[in-house]
Design a protein around this motif. Structure first.
Motif, PDB file in Angstrom:
ATOM      1  N   ILE A  84      10.030  -3.032  54.811  1.00 21.73           N
ATOM      2  CA  ILE A  84       9.504  -1.811  54.198  1.00 21.73           C
ATOM      3  C   ILE A  84       8.068  -2.067  53.753  1.00 21.73           C
ATOM      4  CG2 ILE A  84       9.721  -0.134  52.323  1.00 21.73           C
ATOM      5  CD1 ILE A  84      12.720  -0.727  52.262  1.00 21.73           C
ATOM      6  N   VAL A  85       7.176  -1.176  54.186  1.00 22.36           N
ATOM      7  CA  VAL A  85       5.767  -1.264  53.809  1.00 22.36           C
ATOM      8  C   VAL A  85       5.323   0.112  53.329  1.00 22.36           C
ATOM      9  CG1 VAL A  85       3.412  -1.780  54.560  1.00 22.36           C
ATOM     10  CG2 VAL A  85       5.339  -3.045  55.554  1.00 22.36           C
ATOM     11  N   LEU A  86       4.808   0.171  52.119  1.00 26.06           N
ATOM     12  CA  LEU A  86       4.165   1.380  51.610  1.00 26.06           C
ATOM     13  C   LEU A  86       2.664   1.164  51.717  1.00 26.06           C
ATOM     14  CD1 LEU A  86       6.181   2.212  48.364  1.00 26.06           C
ATOM     15  CD2 LEU A  86       6.565   3.019  50.686  1.00 26.06           C
ATOM     16  N   VAL A  87       1.958   2.199  52.148  1.00 26.55           N
ATOM     17  CA  VAL A  87       0.508   2.094  52.316  1.00 26.55           C
ATOM     18  C   VAL A  87      -0.159   3.230  51.557  1.00 26.55           C
ATOM     19  CG1 VAL A  87      -1.405   1.927  53.940  1.00 26.55           C
ATOM     20  CG2 VAL A  87       0.874   1.115  54.621  1.00 26.55           C
ATOM     21  N   ASP A  88      -1.048   2.872  50.653  1.00 28.20           N
ATOM     22  CA  ASP A  88      -1.845   3.816  49.876  1.00 28.20           C
ATOM     23  C   ASP A  88      -3.241   3.867  50.481  1.00 28.20           C
ATOM     24  OD1 ASP A  88      -3.102   5.352  47.900  1.00 28.20           O
ATOM     25  OD2 ASP A  88      -3.305   3.658  46.516  1.00 28.20           O
ATOM     26  N   PHE A  89      -3.590   5.015  51.077  1.00 30.61           N
ATOM     27  CA  PHE A  89      -4.934   5.235  51.589  1.00 30.61           C
ATOM     28  C   PHE A  89      -5.746   5.851  50.454  1.00 30.61           C
ATOM     29  CE2 PHE A  89      -2.428   4.930  55.382  1.00 30.61           C
ATOM     30  CZ  PHE A  89      -3.267   4.361  56.319  1.00 30.61           C
ATOM     31  N   TRP A  90      -6.852   5.217  50.067  1.00 32.56           N
ATOM     32  CA  TRP A  90      -7.585   5.585  48.872  1.00 32.56           C
ATOM     33  C   TRP A  90      -9.088   5.362  49.070  1.00 32.56           C
ATOM     34  CZ3 TRP A  90     -10.535   2.109  45.961  1.00 32.56           C
ATOM     35  CH2 TRP A  90     -10.498   0.789  46.439  1.00 32.56           C
ATOM     36  N   ALA A  91      -9.870   5.753  48.087  1.00 35.24           N
ATOM     37  CA  ALA A  91     -11.303   5.453  48.030  1.00 35.24           C
ATOM     38  C   ALA A  91     -11.712   5.338  46.565  1.00 35.24           C
ATOM     39  CB  ALA A  91     -12.120   6.541  48.715  1.00 35.24           C
ATOM     40  N   ALA A  92     -12.712   4.514  46.305  1.00 32.32           N
ATOM     41  CA  ALA A  92     -13.160   4.256  44.936  1.00 32.32           C
ATOM     42  C   ALA A  92     -13.692   5.514  44.250  1.00 32.32           C
ATOM     43  CB  ALA A  92     -14.228   3.164  44.931  1.00 32.32           C
ATOM     44  N   TRP A  93     -14.289   6.432  44.999  1.00 35.56           N
ATOM     45  CA  TRP A  93     -14.876   7.645  44.426  1.00 35.56           C
ATOM     46  C   TRP A  93     -13.836   8.726  44.121  1.00 35.56           C
ATOM     47  CZ3 TRP A  93     -13.462  11.595  47.479  1.00 35.56           C
ATOM     48  CH2 TRP A  93     -13.241  11.342  48.826  1.00 35.56           C
ATOM     49  N   CYS A  94     -12.596   8.518  44.532  1.00 36.27           N
ATOM     50  CA  CYS A  94     -11.540   9.533  44.438  1.00 36.27           C
ATOM     51  C   CYS A  94     -10.808   9.447  43.093  1.00 36.27           C
ATOM     52  CB  CYS A  94     -10.571   9.324  45.608  1.00 36.27           C
ATOM     53  SG  CYS A  94      -9.023  10.219  45.491  1.00 36.27           S
ATOM     54  N   GLY A  95     -10.979  10.475  42.260  1.00 34.55           N
ATOM     55  CA  GLY A  95     -10.332  10.505  40.947  1.00 34.55           C
ATOM     56  C   GLY A  95      -8.816  10.412  41.017  1.00 34.55           C
ATOM     57  N   PRO A  96      -8.144  11.231  41.842  1.00 38.67           N
ATOM     58  CA  PRO A  96      -6.685  11.122  41.948  1.00 38.67           C
ATOM     59  C   PRO A  96      -6.234   9.744  42.447  1.00 38.67           C
ATOM     60  CG  PRO A  96      -7.393  13.244  42.784  1.00 38.67           C
ATOM     61  CD  PRO A  96      -8.644  12.435  42.531  1.00 38.67           C
ATOM     62  N   CYS A  97      -7.052   9.124  43.293  1.00 35.27           N
ATOM     63  CA  CYS A  97      -6.719   7.769  43.777  1.00 35.27           C
ATOM     64  C   CYS A  97      -6.717   6.782  42.606  1.00 35.27           C
ATOM     65  CB  CYS A  97      -7.734   7.308  44.821  1.00 35.27           C
ATOM     66  SG  CYS A  97      -7.801   8.303  46.317  1.00 35.27           S
ATOM     67  N   ARG A  98      -7.731   6.888  41.755  1.00 34.01           N
ATOM     68  CA  ARG A  98      -7.828   5.979  40.601  1.00 34.01           C
ATOM     69  C   ARG A  98      -6.682   6.239  39.620  1.00 34.01           C
ATOM     70  NH1 ARG A  98     -13.225   7.491  40.953  1.00 34.01           N
ATOM     71  NH2 ARG A  98     -13.101   8.595  38.980  1.00 34.01           N
ATOM     72  N   MET A  99      -6.240   7.497  39.525  1.00 30.35           N
ATOM     73  CA  MET A  99      -5.117   7.815  38.637  1.00 30.35           C
ATOM     74  C   MET A  99      -3.802   7.270  39.189  1.00 30.35           C
ATOM     75  SD  MET A  99      -6.126  11.715  37.486  1.00 30.35           S
ATOM     76  CE  MET A  99      -4.434  12.105  37.246  1.00 30.35           C
ATOM     77  N   PHE A 100      -3.643   7.280  40.517  1.00 35.31           N
ATOM     78  CA  PHE A 100      -2.412   6.813  41.156  1.00 35.31           C
ATOM     79  C   PHE A 100      -2.329   5.285  41.189  1.00 35.31           C
ATOM     80  CE2 PHE A 100      -0.071   5.919  45.254  1.00 35.31           C
ATOM     81  CZ  PHE A 100       1.195   6.232  44.768  1.00 35.31           C
TER      82      PHE A 100
END
Length: 125
Positions: A20-36
């Protein structure tokens, strides 16, 4: 287990070599990404049997494009190398736990059968 950073060159082997692999696609500038991020990190500590991977979409633009990422954060779940879940948006802790439980509970014989049928259907289309 802590989260692991994934690149285009390591993505396929990571997904294929782990159950099982979970992958979080994110970016440093993304507010919801930083919250998650803290929720995702905390879940990685609770579920050491799962690989929690992170893809920085800014650094890995080709990988993000290949994965069809159009909104971040996007969470993908792979089980036995098969994509079984993909959803954009930051999940609350309870929602992430629901995804994890659902992925663990999948009947993989059924999933593989359906995936093979879809693949066959795509070849004949």
């Amino acid at each position: 287990m802590a989260t692991v950073d994934v690149t285009e060159s390591s993505f396929t082997s990571l997904v294929e070599e782990n159950d099982i692999v979970l992958v979080d696609f994110w970016a440093a500038w993304c507010g919801p990404c930083r919250m998650f991020a803290p929720t995702y990190e905390a879940a990685s500590g609770k579920h050491p049997e799962i690989v929690f991977a992170k893809v920085d979409t800014e650094a890995e633009q080709r990988l993000a494009a290949a994965a069809g990422i159009s909104s971040i954060p996007t969470l993908m779940a792979f089980r036995e190398g098969i994509l079984v879940f993909s959803q954009p948006g930051a999940l609350p802790a309870a929602g992430l736990e629901q995804v994890i439980a659902a992925v663990k509970d999948l009947d993989m014989v059924d999933v593989r059968t359906k995936a093979a049928a879809r693949q066959q259907s795509n070849k004949t289309s």
